[in-house]
Enzyme design. Structure first.
Site, mmCIF file in Angstrom:
data_model
loop_
_atom_site.group_PDB
_atom_site.id
_atom_site.type_symbol
_atom_site.label_atom_id
_atom_site.label_comp_id
_atom_site.label_asym_id
_atom_site.label_seq_id
_atom_site.Cartn_x
_atom_site.Cartn_y
_atom_site.Cartn_z
ATOM 1 N N SER A 141 36.384 -0.680 13.888
ATOM 2 C CA SER A 141 34.786 -0.877 13.421
ATOM 3 C C SER A 141 34.398 -2.482 13.330
ATOM 4 O O SER A 141 35.315 -3.381 13.549
ATOM 5 C CB SER A 141 35.112 -0.510 11.899
ATOM 6 N N TYR A 154 39.565 -0.892 3.570
ATOM 7 C CA TYR A 154 38.961 -0.322 4.920
ATOM 8 C C TYR A 154 38.768 -1.154 5.950
ATOM 9 O O TYR A 154 39.409 -0.948 7.044
ATOM 10 C CB TYR A 154 37.508 0.266 4.514
HETATM 11 P P1 NDP Z 1 32.768 11.443 9.545
HETATM 12 O O1 NDP Z 1 33.046 11.517 8.436
HETATM 13 O O2 NDP Z 1 31.457 12.024 10.191
HETATM 14 O O3 NDP Z 1 33.987 11.954 10.587
HETATM 15 C C1 NDP Z 1 35.251 11.510 10.133
HETATM 16 C C2 NDP Z 1 36.256 12.498 10.782
HETATM 17 O O4 NDP Z 1 37.630 12.230 10.393
HETATM 18 C C3 NDP Z 1 35.847 13.853 10.340
HETATM 19 O O5 NDP Z 1 35.931 14.911 11.717
HETATM 20 C C4 NDP Z 1 37.120 14.464 9.572
HETATM 21 O O6 NDP Z 1 37.145 15.848 9.864
HETATM 22 C C5 NDP Z 1 38.087 13.627 10.160
HETATM 23 N N1 NDP Z 1 39.313 13.405 9.435
HETATM 24 C C6 NDP Z 1 39.074 12.691 8.161
HETATM 25 N N2 NDP Z 1 40.348 12.874 7.697
HETATM 26 C C7 NDP Z 1 41.275 13.437 8.459
HETATM 27 C C8 NDP Z 1 42.455 13.851 8.656
HETATM 28 N N3 NDP Z 1 43.560 13.730 7.370
HETATM 29 N N4 NDP Z 1 43.056 14.497 9.476
HETATM 30 C C9 NDP Z 1 42.433 14.923 10.494
HETATM 31 N N5 NDP Z 1 40.920 14.592 10.673
HETATM 32 C C10 NDP Z 1 40.490 13.818 9.375
HETATM 33 O O7 NDP Z 1 32.598 9.929 9.945
HETATM 34 P P2 NDP Z 1 32.139 9.052 11.475
HETATM 35 O O8 NDP Z 1 31.978 9.846 12.444
HETATM 36 O O9 NDP Z 1 31.398 7.996 11.067
HETATM 37 O O10 NDP Z 1 33.571 8.394 11.622
HETATM 38 C C11 NDP Z 1 34.545 8.536 12.689
HETATM 39 C C12 NDP Z 1 35.074 7.089 13.012
HETATM 40 O O11 NDP Z 1 34.110 6.022 13.150
HETATM 41 C C13 NDP Z 1 36.231 6.823 11.733
HETATM 42 O O12 NDP Z 1 37.373 6.240 12.032
HETATM 43 C C14 NDP Z 1 35.113 5.646 10.929
HETATM 44 O O13 NDP Z 1 36.034 4.726 10.249
HETATM 45 C C15 NDP Z 1 34.679 5.106 12.267
HETATM 46 N N6 NDP Z 1 33.604 4.133 12.001
HETATM 47 C C16 NDP Z 1 32.584 4.570 11.494
HETATM 48 C C17 NDP Z 1 31.260 3.953 11.219
HETATM 49 C C18 NDP Z 1 30.194 4.428 10.757
HETATM 50 O O14 NDP Z 1 29.133 3.619 10.130
HETATM 51 N N7 NDP Z 1 29.872 5.650 10.625
HETATM 52 C C19 NDP Z 1 31.254 2.394 11.589
HETATM 53 C C20 NDP Z 1 32.505 2.102 12.303
HETATM 54 C C21 NDP Z 1 33.668 2.837 12.330
HETATM 55 P P3 NDP Z 1 37.807 16.892 8.734
HETATM 56 O O15 NDP Z 1 37.217 16.425 7.526
HETATM 57 O O16 NDP Z 1 37.502 18.178 9.176
HETATM 58 O O17 NDP Z 1 39.223 16.729 8.939
#
Ligand code: NDP
Length: 246
Positions: A141, A154
Site C-alpha cells: 500500500s 495498518y
Molecule cells: P476489499 O475489502 O474489497 O477486499 C478485501 C478482500 O480480502 C475481500 O475479498 C475479502 O474477502 C478478503 N479477505 C479479508 N479477510 C480475509 C481472510 N481472513 N481470508 C481470506 N480473504 C480475506 O478491499 P480492497 O480490494 O481494497 O483490498 C485488497 C487489498 O488491497 C488489501 O490488501 C488492501 O489492504 C489493499 N489496498 C487497498 C487500498 C484501498 O484504498 N482500497 C489501498 C492500498 C492497498 P472475504 O471477506 O470474502 O473473505
C-alpha cells in the site's frame, strides 16, 4: 510472463482489487483460482469470467488458516495441473487511533495482512520452485510509504509486506527464477473501509470523499503490467496514487 494458460491464485478475490484483477488476468488468458471466504461472490465472479470465455476455479479459504491455503494450492494443481503465480491480495483495514486500544482489530490486521501473505507464499512456493519460475505479487500500500491518521498498525503491516517482498525477491529470483512484485496503491474505491469501527476515523474519512479515488481496475492494470513483462525484467514495486491524493 505470457499469461495465456498460466494458473494464477488470487486471494481476496470476492471483491475490490482482487475481483478486478481476476477479470483482467482471465482476459489475458490466465486460469484464475479465486479464493476468499464469501463463496457466493466468488461463484458470481466465476460465472462472469466463464461467460467471457475465461477459466476460473473457486476455492473458499481463510488466508489466516495454513490448511485452507494448502487446500487452495492442492485444488489448483488437481484442476489445472500446476501453479504459475499468486496475488496475495486479501487484506483488512479497521483503522483506529492507538489510544482506543482496539487490540482485537490490531491482531486481525496482523493475521490477515501479514500472516495471510506468508501462508499464501508457503502454499504455492514448492510448486514455483519445482517449476523454476513463476510470479509472486504482494499487495502492499501507499501506507508502506507514509503514516496516515489511525493507520499505525495498518501502515506497519503494509510496510512489513513491502520489505518481505524485497526479501522474497532477493532470495528467490536469482536461485529459482521467480519474479516478485510489491504493489502499493493509494486510496482505491472498494469495500475496504467497511470494517472501520472508530467514529473519529469515520468522520475523517468523509473529507476523503471529495477526492477522486483510484478504481480497482486501475490496480488490476498495474498488476497485469508487472506480470506481463519478460521474465528477465522484474518489476520490484508499483506505487500508484490518485492524482488528487497528497
Ligand atoms: P476489499 O475489502 O474489497 O477486499 C478485501 C478482500 O480480502 C475481500 O475479498 C475479502 O474477502 C478478503 N479477505 C479479508 N479477510 C480475509 C481472510 N481472513 N481470508 C481470506 N480473504 C480475506 O478491499 P480492497 O480490494 O481494497 O483490498 C485488497 C487489498 O488491497 C488489501 O490488501 C488492501 O489492504 C489493499 N489496498 C487497498 C487500498 C484501498 O484504498 N482500497 C489501498 C492500498 C492497498 P472475504 O471477506 O470474502 O473473505
Amino acid at each position: 510472463m505470457n499469461l495465456e494458460n498460466k494458473v494464477i491464485v488470487i486471494t481476496g478475490a470476492s471483491s475490490g482489487i482482487g475481483a478486478a484483477t481476476a477479470k483482467r488476468l482471465a482476459k489475458a488468458g490466465a486460469k484464475v483460482v479465486l479464493t476468499a471466504r464469501r463463496e457466493e461472490q466468488l461463484q458470481d465472479l466465476q460465472e462472469e469470467i466463464k461467460a467471457n470465455d475465461g477459466e476460473a476455479l473457486v476455492v473458499v479459504a481463510d488466508v489466516t488458516n495454513k490448511d485452507d491455503m494448502r487446500q487452495v494450492a492442492a485444488k489448483a494443481k488437481s484442476t489445472f495441473g500446476t501453479i504459475n503465480g499468486i496475488i496475495n491480495n486479501a487484506g483488512v483495514m479497521p483503522l483506529s487511533y492507538i489510544d482506543k486500544l482496539k487490540t482485537e482489530e490490531w491482531d486481525q490486521m496482523v493475521s490477515v495482512n501479514i500472516n495471510g501473505v506468508l501462508n499464501g507464499v508457503a502454499a504455492v512456493l514448492p510448486t514455483l520452485m519445482d517449476n523454476k519460475g513463476g510470479h509472486i505479487i504482494n499487495i502492499s500500500s501507499s501506507a508502506a510509504h507514509s503514516y496516515f491518521p489511525g493507520g499505525a498498525v495498518y501502515c506497519a503491516t503494509k510496510a512489513a509486506i513491502k520489505m518481505y517482498s524485497e526479501g522474497l525477491r532477493k532470495e528467490l529470483a536469482p536461485k529459482y527464477g521467480i519474479n516478485v512484485t510489491s504493489i502499493e496503491p493509494g486510496f482505491t474505491s472498494t469495500e475496504l473501509t467497511d470494517t472501520i469501527t472508530d467514529d473519529d476515523i469515520l468522520d475523517m474519512m468523509k473529507d476523503m470523499q471529495e477526492m477522486t479515488p483510484l478504481q480497482a481496475e486501475d490496480i488490476a492494470e498495474a498488476i497485469y503490467y508487472a506480470m506481463a513483462q519478460p521474465q528477465r525484467a522484474n518489476v520490484n514495486d508499483v506505487y500508484v496514487m490518485p492524482t488528487e491524493q497528497h
